[in-house]
Design a protein around this motif. Structure first.
Motif, PDB file in Angstrom:
ATOM      1  N   GLY A   1      47.048  40.413  41.016  1.00 60.67           N
ATOM      2  CA  GLY A   1      46.576  40.118  39.891  1.00 60.67           C
ATOM      3  C   GLY A   1      47.486  40.724  38.682  1.00 60.67           C
TER       4      GLY A   1
ATOM      5  N   PHE B   1      34.756  44.143  39.908  1.00 58.97           N
ATOM      6  CA  PHE B   1      34.779  43.098  40.201  1.00 58.97           C
ATOM      7  C   PHE B   1      33.916  42.362  41.335  1.00 58.97           C
ATOM      8  CE2 PHE B   1      39.432  44.127  39.312  1.00 58.97           C
ATOM      9  CZ  PHE B   1      39.423  43.371  38.300  1.00 58.97           C
TER      10      PHE B   1
ATOM     11  N   GLN C   1      33.221  40.735  44.260  1.00 64.26           N
ATOM     12  CA  GLN C   1      33.869  40.075  45.405  1.00 64.26           C
ATOM     13  C   GLN C   1      33.271  39.068  46.261  1.00 64.26           C
ATOM     14  OE1 GLN C   1      34.789  43.954  47.553  1.00 64.26           O
ATOM     15  NE2 GLN C   1      36.287  44.544  45.715  1.00 64.26           N
TER      16      GLN C   1
ATOM     17  N   VAL D   1      43.350  41.771  37.689  1.00 64.41           N
ATOM     18  CA  VAL D   1      42.580  40.466  37.528  1.00 64.41           C
ATOM     19  C   VAL D   1      43.331  39.208  37.804  1.00 64.41           C
ATOM     20  CG1 VAL D   1      41.451  39.115  35.542  1.00 64.41           C
ATOM     21  CG2 VAL D   1      41.509  41.478  35.303  1.00 64.41           C
ATOM     22  N   THR D   2      42.904  38.490  38.728  1.00 72.39           N
ATOM     23  CA  THR D   2      43.189  37.166  39.169  1.00 72.39           C
ATOM     24  C   THR D   2      42.786  36.065  38.580  1.00 72.39           C
ATOM     25  OG1 THR D   2      41.668  37.104  41.030  1.00 72.39           O
ATOM     26  CG2 THR D   2      43.507  38.290  41.527  1.00 72.39           C
TER      27      THR D   2
ATOM     28  N   SER E   1      38.965  35.993  39.065  1.00 68.70           N
ATOM     29  CA  SER E   1      38.126  37.127  39.210  1.00 68.70           C
ATOM     30  C   SER E   1      37.028  37.053  38.418  1.00 68.70           C
ATOM     31  CB  SER E   1      38.951  38.210  38.376  1.00 68.70           C
ATOM     32  OG  SER E   1      40.073  38.750  39.454  1.00 68.70           O
TER      33      SER E   1
END
Length: 223
Positions: A133, A163, A165, A192-193, A196
């Motif tokens: 991320g 987060f 998941q 952060v992706t 997310s």
């Protein structure tokens, strides 16, 4: 993902190879970190601090005297393993890959033909960026929560994030970096992706407030 440690020795003949890898890393908009000016010392706190600060490591295992590589580079790879930093070894053809790290990912290279190696390393960097991320800046709302954060700026752990998941399992709370600005308060969030889902928590002596779960929303409403 912000930076990659490029581990290599500093002999003149390897400089063109190292420059190619530096350009590749920078083309991914990442900072290149190395042990320049520290080679020849023990793995000092300064070097360990550099390694622990990065997101990943590329280890260049190239030939030196008697076909061996630099002990310094091997120490840096071990440090990455110790600190759970993802790494990939780039090994010059003709060198053995024996020892405890032979089962880890590696790619061979020829100093006079790096094209295929650079393409493979670029693919690895892309996968790291997706998994690790990036750091993003979000803006806190509403005004009363912003005022609360400003008033309690000296309190530790005032703003945290986590987060959501897979399978609805929450990750651990992490400390957000709070940045007061003239127009409000911004937060820096790491890891952060693209997909997310994030929740923000503001905690003071007067109470705790949580945001809804948002998907990379650049404005976080806490209530």
């Amino acid at each position: 993902m912000e930076s990659i440690f490029l581990s290599h020795h500093f002999d003149n003949e390897i400089i063109p190879v190292i420059d190619s890898f530096k350009r590749l890393i920078e083309s991914h908009d990442l900072e290149v970190v190395d042990g320049h000016r520290l080679e020849g010392q023990q793995l000092t706190d300064a070097v360990a601090k550099r390694i622990k600060s990065v997101d990943a490591m590329i280890v260049i295992l190239s030939k030196r005297e008697e076909g061996k590589t630099s002990d310094w580079v091997l120490h840096e790879r071990s440090a990455a393993f110790t600190h759970k930093i993802p790494f990939i070894a780039i090994i010059e053809e003709g060198m053995n890959n024996n020892g405890p790290f032979q089962a880890f990912e590696y790619i061979h290279f020829k100093p006079d033909n790096l094209v295929e190696t650079l393409l493979k390393v670029s693919e690895t960097i892309f996968k790291w960026k997706v998994r690790i991320g990036e750091q993003i800046e979000v803006h806190l709302e509403p005004d009363d929560i912003v005022a609360t954060v400003r008033e309690n700026a000296g309190q530790s752990d005032i703003v945290k994030y986590r987060f959501l998941q897979k399978r609805g399992i929450w990750g651990d709370w992490k400390d957000a970096v709070v940045i007061p600005k003239s127009a409000g308060v911004s937060l820096l969030l790491d890891g952060v992706t693209k997909n997310s889902e994030i929740q923000i928590r503001v905690s003071t002596n007067n109470g705790t407030w949580n945001s809804d779960v948002v998907n990379r929303n650049l404005r976080i409403l806490v209530s």
